[in-house]
Motif scaffolding. Structure first.
Motif, PDB file in Angstrom:
ATOM      1  N   LYS A 176       0.604  -1.083   0.111  1.00  0.00           N
ATOM      2  CA  LYS A 176       0.148  -0.222  -0.112  1.00  0.00           C
ATOM      3  C   LYS A 176       0.951   1.249  -0.077  1.00  0.00           C
ATOM      4  CE  LYS A 176      -3.741   2.322   2.423  1.00  0.00           C
ATOM      5  NZ  LYS A 176      -4.650   2.249   3.756  1.00  0.00           N
ATOM      6  N   ALA A 177       1.742   1.260   0.984  1.00  0.00           N
ATOM      7  CA  ALA A 177       2.782   2.259   0.672  1.00  0.00           C
ATOM      8  C   ALA A 177       3.551   2.624  -0.530  1.00  0.00           C
ATOM      9  CB  ALA A 177       4.040   2.054   1.833  1.00  0.00           C
ATOM     10  N   GLU A 178       3.986   1.513  -1.253  1.00  0.00           N
ATOM     11  CA  GLU A 178       4.374   1.494  -2.531  1.00  0.00           C
ATOM     12  C   GLU A 178       3.305   2.060  -3.488  1.00  0.00           C
ATOM     13  OE1 GLU A 178       8.202  -0.064  -3.599  1.00  0.00           O
ATOM     14  OE2 GLU A 178       7.912   1.409  -1.904  1.00  0.00           O
ATOM     15  N   GLN A 179       2.457   1.763  -3.509  1.00  0.00           N
ATOM     16  CA  GLN A 179       1.150   2.315  -4.328  1.00  0.00           C
ATOM     17  C   GLN A 179       1.048   3.720  -4.142  1.00  0.00           C
ATOM     18  OE1 GLN A 179      -2.397   0.215  -3.967  1.00  0.00           O
ATOM     19  NE2 GLN A 179      -3.200   0.906  -6.058  1.00  0.00           N
ATOM     20  N   GLU A 180       0.790   4.065  -3.065  1.00  0.00           N
ATOM     21  CA  GLU A 180       0.481   5.410  -2.370  1.00  0.00           C
ATOM     22  C   GLU A 180       1.679   6.507  -2.482  1.00  0.00           C
ATOM     23  OE1 GLU A 180      -1.735   5.083   0.790  1.00  0.00           O
ATOM     24  OE2 GLU A 180      -3.653   4.147  -0.181  1.00  0.00           O
ATOM     25  N   GLY A 238       4.019   6.547  -0.183  1.00  0.00           N
ATOM     26  CA  GLY A 238       4.278   7.116   1.219  1.00  0.00           C
ATOM     27  C   GLY A 238       5.549   6.393   1.738  1.00  0.00           C
ATOM     28  N   ARG A 273       7.178   3.776   3.936  1.00  0.00           N
ATOM     29  CA  ARG A 273       7.189   2.300   4.139  1.00  0.00           C
ATOM     30  C   ARG A 273       7.388   2.014   5.556  1.00  0.00           C
ATOM     31  NH1 ARG A 273      10.338   3.324  -0.128  1.00  0.00           N
ATOM     32  NH2 ARG A 273      11.936   3.088   1.072  1.00  0.00           N
TER      33      ARG A 273
END
Length: 320
Positions: free
Chosen positions: A115-119, A121, A123
């Motif tokens: 999710k962090a990679e996608q957004e 943001g 990690r």
């Protein structure tokens, strides 16, 4: 056909206080606990609608195997196990923090990472920054500790070491001991898994205080509290981008997600067909035999509470 132990309603003389957890029925009397590992199964902090025959026995006996094998690292609560589903031991004051330790980027850690990679943001999980360029099931350079606060109901919540100390949940000297025990227990579990051709992927430990001393409580290194990979072929599967072969409860979580359930508001728990219930039993037996090297011997289930009452004779826990 084996019956499942959904719950117990035991009455003791002298009487005992009672608490029903997600999986265990807990009886407390004075400074002693009696815990019955039921055949209930939980995932995403919800108890599934059907119990799994022999799961409680497997859970209990796996936990005992590892509690006995780690007494030299830290003291634990266990004193005796008079029945395949029962453990009796010291009643400790539970520390309201689960010490989760992860050697690989899977499960909650991977979902947070992806999710962090996608957004685009940070990690970060529980205050721990995860490195760039990881793929699912890659190993961390060093195992990371990602604690969670224990919830009475609903989901446990991620929390960082800094927040635990800032909120005064645990004294600094106690928390330092929790981290030390967690790393040493995980190292022992990793070594024991390697001897059986497995990789201990991640797990959680729970601790309590008794007379100012930290004790390991509850279960350890069981399929309910841990994930395992098969070591053989791990590197090849990673190189090929294939899913790892697991021996854990993760397949139950995956089945639930495939049936649109992750414990979120508005979602409905799917029905469990009998063939899936049987599959779960078989997978638990497989894990027990693989990780312990012992042959599973199913206990008699036609009259489980009668069996329990008989096995408790002479322990000081008289069923009436």
């Amino acid at each position: 056909m084996s019956k499942a132990l959904l719950e117990t309603n035991l009455t003791f003389d002298p009487p005992a206080d009672f608490y029903r957890g997600k999986v265990r029925d807990v009886y407390r009397r004075g400074d002693q606990l009696l815990m019955v590992a039921s055949d209930r199964i939980s995932s995403f902090d919800h108890v599934l609608p059907k119990a799994i025959p022999h799961k409680g026995q497997i859970l209990n006996q796996t936990a005992i195997h590892f509690l006995e094998a780690t007494r030299d690292i830290c003291p634990n609560w266990l004193e005796l196990s008079p029945d395949p589903n029962i453990a009796i031991g010291k009643a400790c004051d539970a520390i309201p923090v689960e010490m989760v330790i992860r050697g690989y980027a899977v499960g909650h850690a991977w979902r947070t990472y992806a999710k962090a990679e996608q957004e685009a943001g940070p990690r970060v999980l529980c205050g721990v920054e995860m490195p760039a360029g990881m793929r699912e099931a890659d190993a961390f350079a060093e195992p990371i500790i990602t604690p969670a606060t224990k919830a009475e109901e609903g989901h446990d919540e991620d929390i960082s070491r800094e927040d635990i100390l800032a909120q005064g949940i645990v004294a600094p000297e106690v928390y330092a001991k929790l981290e030390d025990y967690t790393r040493r227990l995980f190292a022992r579990g990793t070594a024991m898994a390697a001897e059986r051709g497995l990789i201990l992927v991640d797990t959680k430990y729970e601790f309590g205080l008794l007379n100012g001393e930290v004790y390991l409580i509850d279960e350890i290194h069981t399929p309910d509290s841990s994930r395992y990979f098969y070591a053989e072929g791990y590197a090849e599967r990673q190189a090929a981008g294939e899913r790892q072969k697991q021996l854990s409860k993760e397949f139950v979580r995956e089945w639930l997600m495939d049936n649109n359930f992750q414990g979120l508001e508005g979602q409905t728990m799917p029905e469990m067909p009998e063939d899936f219930v049987n599959l779960v039993t078989n997978r638990y037996v497989e894990l027990y035999e693989t990780i312990t090297g012992k042959t599973f011997e199913p206990a008699e289930t036609s009259d489980i509470e009668g069996r329990i009452a008989k096995n408790l004779m002479g322990t000081g826990w008289r069923v009436v």
